[in-house]
Design an enzyme around this catalytic site. Sequence first.
Site: not given
Ligand code: CP3
Length: 359
Positions: A41, A86, A163
């Site tokens: 984002r 994700d 989760y």
């Molecule tokens: O690193 C990268 O660029 C690759 C993409 C990636 C995403 N999630 C995309 C994402 C990776 C490696 C993850 C890993 C992930 N996802 C983790 C482990 C890493 C960490 O941050 O601890 C976890 C716990 C998740 C679970 C997850 N996904 C949550 C809790 C959320 C919502 C919180 C948030 O940040 O919005 C997501 C959504 C998510 N995953 C987004 C992205 C780019 C945001 C989505 C959006 O609204 O566009």
Amino acid sequence: MVYHRETVMTTDRQPYLRIMRACEGLPVDSTPVWFMRQAGRYMEEYRRLRERYSMLELCRTPELAAEVTLQPIKRFDLDAAIIFADILLPLGALGVPFHFAKGEGPVLEKPVREPGDVERLETVDAEERLAFVYKAIELVRGSLEPDVALIGFAGAPFTVASYLIEGGHSRHFVQTKLFMYEQPEAWHALMSKLSDVTLRYLLRQAKAGAQLIQLFDSWVGILTRHDYVEYVMPYSARILQGIQQSGIPTVHFGTGTGSMLDLMKRTGGTVLGVDWRVDLNDVWASLGDKTPLQGNLDPVVLLGSANSVQQAVLRILDQTRGRPHIFNLGHGILPETPLENVEIAIQQVRKWAETNRER
Ligand code: CP3
């Protein structure tokens, strides 16, 4: 920025992949650099796509996932791309529906709470239902320069289980811990299933073209050392050792893990990911100078001034002299991060390499 790689190809005509060299503890012409959540984002080209597609649509459409993966690579001088996906995608493949609610994060309609829920998980050939990830990896690998590595990833069984059990993001992980303590048999069955599916999923990512695998155990730092050894270690070990055996290096990452890095190292992983709460010198002093480490920059630093970004990056680099390190944040990039600060951080890594390179 004036920066030339000394050699794009090594003498045996393999591409010069700094990140892979750092994994092997080999000297590098610059510290390799990438950022967790580097596609997302904080980039306007990502936000524009998100106006038309949901997060899950982006992940499940290989052409879109590939496009998003490449967005930061087009803008910045990064050493690696991480496939856009994700850690929760495998839940869908296991027959557990979920969605991302605006402002709330992931929401599972029916969390796992009892042994019957574990038995019902659809683990047989679950990785086949994630073919869109492998397709996206193939597309990205096909259009990346040979000297940019492609990283695949999955959530570690503990973090994914949290989760599954909490039904979303959690503060104190009460349900997860109670499940572990009160229903240990069901817990071990769940972890066993998750580690089997995750290993098969990651091996498929490697086959599709991922050259390095990161295992995200983001929330494991909330456990005691005892509970880590008893309830988590064997399962993460199964995955990390399984990938290692296939010849692919791994990054074993968690946050808040300062008190258990020795255990995580013993569990497995070529590289240990660390957050910003630890001092790199302390970690190397206790785990040995040859342990490759990744990370350490506080993501909040990237919201500050150019000067404080430069100072914080330099402080880290000055601790890494002669030790294998992959530059990264200690956790994901924050959505409020200005693009200029990402650029400044990368430039600082390259400038430091210019002035500190052994001649
Ligand atoms: O690193 C990268 O660029 C690759 C993409 C990636 C995403 N999630 C995309 C994402 C990776 C490696 C993850 C890993 C992930 N996802 C983790 C482990 C890493 C960490 O941050 O601890 C976890 C716990 C998740 C679970 C997850 N996904 C949550 C809790 C959320 C919502 C919180 C948030 O940040 O919005 C997501 C959504 C998510 N995953 C987004 C992205 C780019 C945001 C989505 C959006 O609204 O566009």
